[in-house]
Design an enzyme around this catalytic site. Sequence first.
Site, mmCIF file in Angstrom:
data_model
loop_
_atom_site.group_PDB
_atom_site.id
_atom_site.type_symbol
_atom_site.label_atom_id
_atom_site.label_comp_id
_atom_site.label_asym_id
_atom_site.label_seq_id
_atom_site.Cartn_x
_atom_site.Cartn_y
_atom_site.Cartn_z
ATOM 1 N N GLU A 86 0.771 -1.000 0.016
ATOM 2 C CA GLU A 86 0.046 0.022 -0.048
ATOM 3 C C GLU A 86 0.854 1.043 -0.057
ATOM 4 O O GLU A 86 0.550 2.163 -0.867
ATOM 5 C CB GLU A 86 -0.905 0.171 1.462
ATOM 6 N N CYS A 121 -2.429 -2.880 7.611
ATOM 7 C CA CYS A 121 -2.098 -2.601 8.887
ATOM 8 C C CYS A 121 -2.362 -1.358 9.528
ATOM 9 O O CYS A 121 -2.658 -0.235 8.729
ATOM 10 C CB CYS A 121 -0.686 -2.869 8.826
#
Length: 149
Positions: A55, A83
């Site tokens: 990401e 996360c």
Amino acid sequence: MTFRSHMDAALEEARAAALRGEVPVGAVIVAPSGRIVARAGNRTREFNDPTAHAEILALRAACAAAGSERLPGHDLYVTLEPCPMCAAALSNARIARLYYGAADPKSGGVAVGPRIFTHPQCHHVPEVYDGIAAAEAEAMLKAFFAAKR
């Protein structure tokens, strides 16, 4: 414009990450036009960088291409629940919609754990859609870790 999932492209990035010996997580960022503007897979081991999650790498590439630290109207497809670090970065980048595959009960930051988007300090909350191609993403992760044991 008709909705089209770009999770297959994220899964391609995850498979490529696995071939490099990285945890198989892949991400793509899609512009409001529907065009993929950035793609990445995990590279934490390759780059010796704990922040080199799929990401983050995709965000860096999309922001560089846009010439801006914000990506309003853009969508992010990722094979695993982000996360906490990645969830915060998605908020800071003003990602409009987050589509993710497998849940991450151990390290997730969206639906479990700190649930970053629920905090009052979170200034932007994307729309979140989970379970997109979850079975394939989860199977890839399980196979990767089983081979490591």
